[in-house]
Design an enzyme around this catalytic site. Structure first.
Site, PDB file in Angstrom:
ATOM      1  N   ASN A  42       0.845  -1.199   0.000  1.00  0.00           N
ATOM      2  CA  ASN A  42       0.000   0.000   0.000  1.00  0.00           C
ATOM      3  C   ASN A  42       0.877   1.245   0.000  1.00  0.00           C
ATOM      4  O   ASN A  42       1.956   1.285   0.585  1.00  0.00           O
ATOM      5  CB  ASN A  42      -0.998   0.007   1.166  1.00  0.00           C
ATOM      6  CG  ASN A  42      -0.376  -0.152   2.532  1.00  0.00           C
ATOM      7  OD1 ASN A  42       0.674  -0.779   2.689  1.00  0.00           O
ATOM      8  ND2 ASN A  42      -1.017   0.404   3.545  1.00  0.00           N
ATOM      9  N   ILE A  43       0.387   2.252  -0.727  1.00  0.00           N
ATOM     10  CA  ILE A  43       1.112   3.520  -0.858  1.00  0.00           C
ATOM     11  C   ILE A  43       0.128   4.635  -0.512  1.00  0.00           C
ATOM     12  O   ILE A  43      -0.836   4.870  -1.253  1.00  0.00           O
ATOM     13  CB  ILE A  43       1.650   3.706  -2.297  1.00  0.00           C
ATOM     14  CG1 ILE A  43       2.552   2.522  -2.688  1.00  0.00           C
ATOM     15  CG2 ILE A  43       2.417   5.025  -2.404  1.00  0.00           C
ATOM     16  CD1 ILE A  43       2.942   2.501  -4.169  1.00  0.00           C
ATOM     17  N   GLU A  44       0.358   5.273   0.632  1.00  0.00           N
ATOM     18  CA  GLU A  44      -0.585   6.299   1.104  1.00  0.00           C
ATOM     19  C   GLU A  44      -0.188   7.677   0.596  1.00  0.00           C
ATOM     20  O   GLU A  44       0.879   7.856  -0.012  1.00  0.00           O
ATOM     21  CB  GLU A  44      -0.648   6.250   2.641  1.00  0.00           C
ATOM     22  CG  GLU A  44      -1.157   4.891   3.111  1.00  0.00           C
ATOM     23  CD  GLU A  44      -1.435   4.793   4.586  1.00  0.00           C
ATOM     24  OE1 GLU A  44      -0.951   5.652   5.357  1.00  0.00           O
ATOM     25  OE2 GLU A  44      -2.151   3.845   4.967  1.00  0.00           O
ATOM     26  N   CYS A  53      -4.197   0.596  -2.485  1.00  0.00           N
ATOM     27  CA  CYS A  53      -3.998  -0.648  -1.731  1.00  0.00           C
ATOM     28  C   CYS A  53      -2.913  -1.512  -2.384  1.00  0.00           C
ATOM     29  O   CYS A  53      -2.662  -1.437  -3.596  1.00  0.00           O
ATOM     30  CB  CYS A  53      -5.287  -1.459  -1.712  1.00  0.00           C
ATOM     31  SG  CYS A  53      -6.645  -0.704  -0.820  1.00  0.00           S
ATOM     32  N   GLU A  55      -2.986  -4.682  -3.088  1.00  0.00           N
ATOM     33  CA  GLU A  55      -3.492  -5.613  -4.101  1.00  0.00           C
ATOM     34  C   GLU A  55      -3.557  -4.955  -5.466  1.00  0.00           C
ATOM     35  O   GLU A  55      -3.232  -5.556  -6.497  1.00  0.00           O
ATOM     36  CB  GLU A  55      -4.903  -6.099  -3.736  1.00  0.00           C
ATOM     37  CG  GLU A  55      -5.006  -6.814  -2.409  1.00  0.00           C
ATOM     38  CD  GLU A  55      -5.301  -5.882  -1.244  1.00  0.00           C
ATOM     39  OE1 GLU A  55      -4.714  -4.774  -1.177  1.00  0.00           O
ATOM     40  OE2 GLU A  55      -6.100  -6.255  -0.387  1.00  0.00           O
ATOM     41  N   CYS A  91     -10.151  -5.037   0.552  1.00  0.00           N
ATOM     42  CA  CYS A  91     -11.294  -4.112   0.579  1.00  0.00           C
ATOM     43  C   CYS A  91     -12.203  -4.386  -0.620  1.00  0.00           C
ATOM     44  O   CYS A  91     -11.832  -5.082  -1.573  1.00  0.00           O
ATOM     45  CB  CYS A  91     -10.805  -2.670   0.585  1.00  0.00           C
ATOM     46  SG  CYS A  91     -10.277  -2.074  -1.030  1.00  0.00           S
ATOM     47  N   CYS A  94     -10.792  -3.448  -4.081  1.00  0.00           N
ATOM     48  CA  CYS A  94      -9.811  -4.414  -4.613  1.00  0.00           C
ATOM     49  C   CYS A  94     -10.495  -5.694  -5.082  1.00  0.00           C
ATOM     50  O   CYS A  94     -10.084  -6.283  -6.085  1.00  0.00           O
ATOM     51  CB  CYS A  94      -8.748  -4.713  -3.559  1.00  0.00           C
ATOM     52  SG  CYS A  94      -7.610  -3.324  -3.346  1.00  0.00           S
TER      53      CYS A  94
HETATM   54  N1  THU Z   1      -5.298  -1.387   2.463  1.00  0.00           N
HETATM   55  C1  THU Z   1      -4.752  -2.214   1.527  1.00  0.00           C
HETATM   56  O1  THU Z   1      -3.598  -2.047   1.117  1.00  0.00           O
HETATM   57  N2  THU Z   1      -5.523  -3.231   1.057  1.00  0.00           N
HETATM   58  C2  THU Z   1      -6.804  -3.468   1.440  1.00  0.00           C
HETATM   59  O2  THU Z   1      -7.485  -4.267   0.811  1.00  0.00           O
HETATM   60  C3  THU Z   1      -7.347  -2.771   2.605  1.00  0.00           C
HETATM   61  C4  THU Z   1      -6.636  -1.524   2.989  1.00  0.00           C
HETATM   62  C5  THU Z   1      -4.493  -0.247   2.954  1.00  0.00           C
HETATM   63  C6  THU Z   1      -4.997   1.102   2.517  1.00  0.00           C
HETATM   64  C7  THU Z   1      -4.440   1.988   3.598  1.00  0.00           C
HETATM   65  O3  THU Z   1      -3.133   2.373   3.229  1.00  0.00           O
HETATM   66  C8  THU Z   1      -4.368   1.107   4.820  1.00  0.00           C
HETATM   67  O4  THU Z   1      -4.474  -0.227   4.362  1.00  0.00           O
HETATM   68  C9  THU Z   1      -5.461   1.359   5.842  1.00  0.00           C
HETATM   69  O5  THU Z   1      -6.709   1.328   5.251  1.00  0.00           O
END
Ligand code: THU
Length: 137
Positions: A42-44, A53, A55, A91, A94
């Protein structure tokens, strides 16, 4: 590639997570039918919305290199800097993005905390009665 090996590659990908806002680090490893693995984390983003996300990073890397046929994905997640202690299910966005390219009856989603603890689901179990390309194409 075994489920356990793919989960290990998801754990490796998780080490690259950029998640300073949630402190929730996620890793994914996607296996193509011809045996290639694409990893993602994940890259915020400070504006929150552009966050992506793990995935989708893995899937988009693969699709951008012309891959279209996928066998399974392993996903791991949990508080950054600590080993995962519970499954981190994908999520809804995804799940739907995976649905675009993966057969719901065959594509497998592996969740877990370590290679000794893997739980497998079919895409159709995590996204029942789904809407996909066949409705439009
Ligand atoms: N996140 C994912 O990388 N994949 C998911 O399917 C659920 C959420 C990440 C997004 C965000 O950076 C962090 O988890 C918290 O939601």
């Amino acid at each position: 590639m075994t489920d356990e090996e793919l989960l290990d590659l998801a754990l490796e990908a998780r080490d690259h997570s950029y998640s300073p806002y949630s402190n929730f680090a996620v890793g994914a490893a996607l296996l193509t039918k011809d045996g290639k693995v694409y990893q993602g984390c994940n890259i915020e983003n400070a504006a929150f919305g552009p966050t992506i996300c793990a995935e989708r990073v893995a899937l988009f890397k693969a699709v951008s290199e012309d891959q279209r046929d996928f066998e399974k994905i392993a996903i791991v997640g949990g508080p950054a800097g600590k080993a995962p202690t519970e499954d981190a299910p994908p999520c809804g966005v995804c799940r739907q993005v995976l649905r675009e390219f993966c057969n719901p009856d065959e594509f497998r989603i592996l969740l877990g905390t370590s290679k000794e603890d893997v739980h497998a689901y079919l895409l159709k179990e995590l996204l029942p009665e789904s809407f996909g390309p066949s409705y439009l194409l």
